[in-house]
Motif scaffolding. Structure first.
Motif, PDB file in Angstrom:
ATOM      1  N   GLY A 216       0.818  -1.223   0.000  1.00 22.72           N
ATOM      2  CA  GLY A 216       0.000   0.000   0.000  1.00 22.72           C
ATOM      3  C   GLY A 216       0.845   1.264   0.000  1.00 22.72           C
ATOM      4  O   GLY A 216       0.312   2.367   0.167  1.00 22.72           O
ATOM      5  N   LEU A 217       2.148   1.137  -0.209  1.00 20.97           N
ATOM      6  CA  LEU A 217       3.028   2.313  -0.236  1.00 20.97           C
ATOM      7  C   LEU A 217       3.397   2.668  -1.672  1.00 20.97           C
ATOM      8  O   LEU A 217       3.304   1.842  -2.572  1.00 20.97           O
ATOM      9  N   LYS A 218       3.896   3.891  -1.850  1.00 23.04           N
ATOM     10  CA  LYS A 218       4.322   4.350  -3.175  1.00 23.04           C
ATOM     11  C   LYS A 218       5.850   4.343  -3.263  1.00 23.04           C
ATOM     12  O   LYS A 218       6.537   4.662  -2.291  1.00 23.04           O
ATOM     13  N   THR A 219       6.361   4.022  -4.450  1.00 22.19           N
ATOM     14  CA  THR A 219       7.819   4.008  -4.646  1.00 22.19           C
ATOM     15  C   THR A 219       8.310   5.231  -5.419  1.00 22.19           C
ATOM     16  O   THR A 219       9.523   5.396  -5.575  1.00 22.19           O
ATOM     17  N   GLY A 220       7.399   6.029  -5.939  1.00 22.09           N
ATOM     18  CA  GLY A 220       7.830   7.200  -6.710  1.00 22.09           C
ATOM     19  C   GLY A 220       8.386   6.841  -8.079  1.00 22.09           C
ATOM     20  O   GLY A 220       9.114   7.633  -8.687  1.00 22.09           O
ATOM     21  N   TYR A 221       8.022   5.655  -8.584  1.00 18.49           N
ATOM     22  CA  TYR A 221       8.448   5.291  -9.951  1.00 18.49           C
ATOM     23  C   TYR A 221       7.827   6.279 -10.937  1.00 18.49           C
ATOM     24  O   TYR A 221       6.633   6.576 -10.876  1.00 18.49           O
ATOM     25  N   TRP A 222       8.660   6.821 -11.826  1.00 17.83           N
ATOM     26  CA  TRP A 222       8.194   7.895 -12.721  1.00 17.83           C
ATOM     27  C   TRP A 222       8.907   7.728 -14.061  1.00 17.83           C
ATOM     28  O   TRP A 222      10.134   7.815 -14.118  1.00 17.83           O
ATOM     29  N   ARG A 223       8.093   7.507 -15.094  1.00 15.57           N
ATOM     30  CA  ARG A 223       8.687   7.411 -16.440  1.00 15.57           C
ATOM     31  C   ARG A 223       8.914   8.824 -16.958  1.00 15.57           C
ATOM     32  O   ARG A 223       8.255   9.265 -17.902  1.00 15.57           O
ATOM     33  N   SER A 224       9.859   9.515 -16.352  1.00 15.91           N
ATOM     34  CA  SER A 224      10.080  10.926 -16.666  1.00 15.91           C
ATOM     35  C   SER A 224      10.948  11.105 -17.907  1.00 15.91           C
ATOM     36  O   SER A 224      11.076  12.203 -18.427  1.00 15.91           O
ATOM     37  N   GLY A 225      11.579  10.026 -18.380  1.00 15.10           N
ATOM     38  CA  GLY A 225      12.594  10.172 -19.424  1.00 15.10           C
ATOM     39  C   GLY A 225      13.819  10.859 -18.837  1.00 15.10           C
ATOM     40  O   GLY A 225      13.770  11.420 -17.729  1.00 15.10           O
ATOM     41  N   ILE A 226      14.923  10.786 -19.553  1.00 13.43           N
ATOM     42  CA  ILE A 226      16.138  11.471 -19.109  1.00 13.43           C
ATOM     43  C   ILE A 226      16.701  12.276 -20.273  1.00 13.43           C
ATOM     44  O   ILE A 226      16.830  11.780 -21.399  1.00 13.43           O
ATOM     45  N   LEU A 227      17.002  13.538 -19.973  1.00 15.01           N
ATOM     46  CA  LEU A 227      17.598  14.441 -20.959  1.00 15.01           C
ATOM     47  C   LEU A 227      19.074  14.613 -20.598  1.00 15.01           C
ATOM     48  O   LEU A 227      19.388  14.937 -19.447  1.00 15.01           O
ATOM     49  N   ALA A 228      19.940  14.378 -21.586  1.00 13.60           N
ATOM     50  CA  ALA A 228      21.382  14.534 -21.338  1.00 13.60           C
ATOM     51  C   ALA A 228      21.868  15.770 -22.089  1.00 13.60           C
ATOM     52  O   ALA A 228      22.261  15.695 -23.259  1.00 13.60           O
ATOM     53  N   PRO A 229      21.810  16.944 -21.429  1.00 11.71           N
ATOM     54  CA  PRO A 229      22.217  18.180 -22.112  1.00 11.71           C
ATOM     55  C   PRO A 229      23.713  18.175 -22.419  1.00 11.71           C
ATOM     56  O   PRO A 229      24.506  17.620 -21.664  1.00 11.71           O
ATOM     57  N   VAL A 230      24.069  18.802 -23.525  1.00 17.34           N
ATOM     58  CA  VAL A 230      25.476  18.943 -23.912  1.00 17.34           C
ATOM     59  C   VAL A 230      25.805  20.429 -23.874  1.00 17.34           C
ATOM     60  O   VAL A 230      25.067  21.251 -24.434  1.00 17.34           O
ATOM     61  N   CYS A 231      26.883  20.795 -23.189  1.00 20.09           N
ATOM     62  CA  CYS A 231      27.275  22.199 -23.082  1.00 20.09           C
ATOM     63  C   CYS A 231      28.353  22.521 -24.111  1.00 20.09           C
ATOM     64  O   CYS A 231      29.015  21.626 -24.635  1.00 20.09           O
ATOM     65  N   GLN A 232      28.537  23.839 -24.354  1.00 17.13           N
ATOM     66  CA  GLN A 232      29.618  24.298 -25.227  1.00 17.13           C
ATOM     67  C   GLN A 232      30.918  23.645 -24.799  1.00 17.13           C
ATOM     68  O   GLN A 232      31.152  23.470 -23.601  1.00 17.13           O
ATOM     69  N   ASN A 233      31.765  23.340 -25.766  1.00 15.24           N
ATOM     70  CA  ASN A 233      33.093  22.763 -25.517  1.00 15.24           C
ATOM     71  C   ASN A 233      33.032  21.348 -24.944  1.00 15.24           C
ATOM     72  O   ASN A 233      34.049  20.814 -24.525  1.00 15.24           O
ATOM     73  N   GLU A 234      31.871  20.757 -24.904  1.00 13.93           N
ATOM     74  CA  GLU A 234      31.786  19.390 -24.398  1.00 13.93           C
ATOM     75  C   GLU A 234      31.627  18.465 -25.582  1.00 13.93           C
ATOM     76  O   GLU A 234      30.778  18.723 -26.451  1.00 13.93           O
ATOM     77  N   PHE A 235      32.396  17.432 -25.617  1.00 11.61           N
ATOM     78  CA  PHE A 235      32.228  16.454 -26.683  1.00 11.61           C
ATOM     79  C   PHE A 235      31.291  15.372 -26.195  1.00 11.61           C
ATOM     80  O   PHE A 235      31.481  14.819 -25.122  1.00 11.61           O
ATOM     81  N   GLN A 236      30.267  15.124 -26.940  1.00 11.78           N
ATOM     82  CA  GLN A 236      29.341  14.062 -26.537  1.00 11.78           C
ATOM     83  C   GLN A 236      29.192  13.124 -27.713  1.00 11.78           C
ATOM     84  O   GLN A 236      28.637  13.491 -28.741  1.00 11.78           O
ATOM     85  N   GLU A 237      29.744  11.909 -27.555  1.00  8.96           N
ATOM     86  CA  GLU A 237      29.681  10.976 -28.670  1.00  8.96           C
ATOM     87  C   GLU A 237      28.227  10.564 -28.923  1.00  8.96           C
ATOM     88  O   GLU A 237      27.381  10.660 -28.037  1.00  8.96           O
ATOM     89  N   GLN A 238      28.003  10.117 -30.129  1.00  2.06           N
ATOM     90  CA  GLN A 238      26.656   9.687 -30.530  1.00  2.06           C
ATOM     91  C   GLN A 238      26.188   8.510 -29.676  1.00  2.06           C
ATOM     92  O   GLN A 238      26.994   7.689 -29.275  1.00  2.06           O
ATOM     93  N   GLN A 239      24.920   8.470 -29.429  1.00  2.43           N
ATOM     94  CA  GLN A 239      24.343   7.276 -28.808  1.00  2.43           C
ATOM     95  C   GLN A 239      24.650   6.104 -29.734  1.00  2.43           C
ATOM     96  O   GLN A 239      24.318   6.136 -30.910  1.00  2.43           O
TER      97      GLN A 239
END
Ligand code: GLY
Length: 369
Positions: A84-107
């Motif tokens: 009868g308790l809640k776990t706070g499961y939330w399909r919120s998705g995740i956003l991975a922001p990329v900042c200037q000068n940051e290299f982020q390889e392709q998924q």
């Protein structure tokens, strides 16, 4: 207790309790030996269910993580029904922001659901991102759970299912050449037919396994009342060395450092400063949010950063440790695959990649043996 239980699980963290519940639901008689249930490894976590945002490369580990993410909704639903308790499961998705000068390889896993968002699109996905954010990867299938609420729910489930919890300190695992014979605790000897080692970052104190603590400092803030909305962040933000995890009740968790400092406790000025700087770069409005709490925890790391799951050198001892950054995510699949193994003698081929024998120099018992 001089346990006549079928199975004794050593360790009452998220992994130990998840497995205890799964085994009990399958009909096993199970007990959990735990020292201090208020300080589990789960405290080092923010509850992200993030195989994609964590950029786990295609591997058995990615398969394990994806399987577990897929199990999550049904798993928490069952726990919530039991308690009868809640776990706070939330399909919120995740956003991975990329900042200037940051290299982020392709998924790199093309069959998984992800999308590159440019400067404008990323701001449509989440308002209020910092000026330096130039784009970001959107992972709609990654999710989150409130790890503290989950832990409380698992504790309540053990109570509801009448799983015996023994509050005591495991001092030594007694064994002969092939089998574990018992566990010595501060209050005497415990015995069972089978044993599971699930003591996370503390595993090395009982068994010569290459699991060591990797400290994570964290903090939380809350959305100020005058902001007008309960939670302006509608997704997790996962940056480089920083993540921001909104909860639906208005809290925001910011984590986490990653430090090799053994079991040194406490928050440090440098640790908290680096978290705040990284978080405010991604989401500047945080500078106005009151701080609620600072804390730290110890991830159970292994040298290859993979968990150790399944058989051990002793025929009645199963290993469930070393989950490192992904213990919350991997709880349901660990419980399922190890219950299959222990209770139904069914060995999932995926477990081969996590076998203890990949560390040939580490497989003896400690503490005077
Ligand atoms: N799972 C994220 C962390 O360990 O910091």
């Amino acid at each position: 207790m001089n346990s006549s239980q079928d199975i004794l699980i050593i360790g009452g963290g998220i992994i130990g309790l998840s497995l205890a519940v799964e085994l009990k639901l399958r009909g096993a008689s199970v007990a959990v030996l735990t020292t201090n249930s208020k300080q589990p490894t789960a405290r080092a976590a923010a509850g992200m269910l993030a195989p994609q945002a964590e950029r786990i490369p295609p591997s058995p580990m990615l398969d394990l993580c994806l399987q577990s993410r897929a199990l999550y909704a049904g798993w928490v639903e069952r726990l919530e029904e039991i308690t009868g308790l809640k776990t706070g499961y939330w399909r919120s998705g995740i956003l991975a922001p990329v900042c200037q000068n940051e290299f982020q390889e392709q998924q790199s896993v093309s069959n998984l659901n992800s999308q590159w968002l440019d400067r404008d699109a990323v701001r449509q996905q989440q308002l209020g991102l910092g000026e330096e954010v130039i784009g970001g990867w959107w992972y709609p299938d990654d999710a989150q759970v409130d790890n503290r609420a989950l832990f409380r729910t698992l504790q309540a489930a053990t109570k509801e299912l009448q799983i015996e919890i023994v509050q005591d300190c495991a001092e030594k695992i007694i064994r002969d050449e092939n089998r574990v014979l018992g566990v010595e605790t501060t209050a005497g000897k415990l015995q069972a037919d089978r044993y599971v080692l699930a003591t996370g970052a503390w595993s090395e104190q009982l068994l010569n396994v290459p699991v060591f603590p990797r400290k994570g400092q964290m903090l939380s803030v809350c959305v100020p009342e005058n902001c007008g909305i309960i939670q302006p962040l509608q997704t997790v933000l996962f940056g480089t060395g920083i993540y921001i995890v909104p909860r639906q009740d208005g809290r925001i968790i910011i984590g986490a450092t990653s430090e090799n400092v053994d079991f040194t406790s406490g928050n440090t000025a440098a640790g908290i400063q680096s978290l705040l700087a990284g978080a405010m770069q991604l989401y500047p409005e945080l500078q106005n949010y009151p701080i609620l709490e600072l804390w730290w925890g110890f991830r159970p790391a292994t040298t290859d950063e993979l968990p150790i799951l399944g058989a051990s050198a002793w025929e009645n001892l199963t290993l469930a440790t070393g989950h490192y950054r992904n213990g919350i995510l991997l709880a349901p699949v660990t419980a399922k695959l190890l219950a299959d193994l222990i209770w139904n003698q069914k060995l999932d081929p995926l477990l081969a990649a996590f076998h203890y024998s990949r560390f040939p120099e580490h497989w003896g018992f400690k503490n005077g043996d």
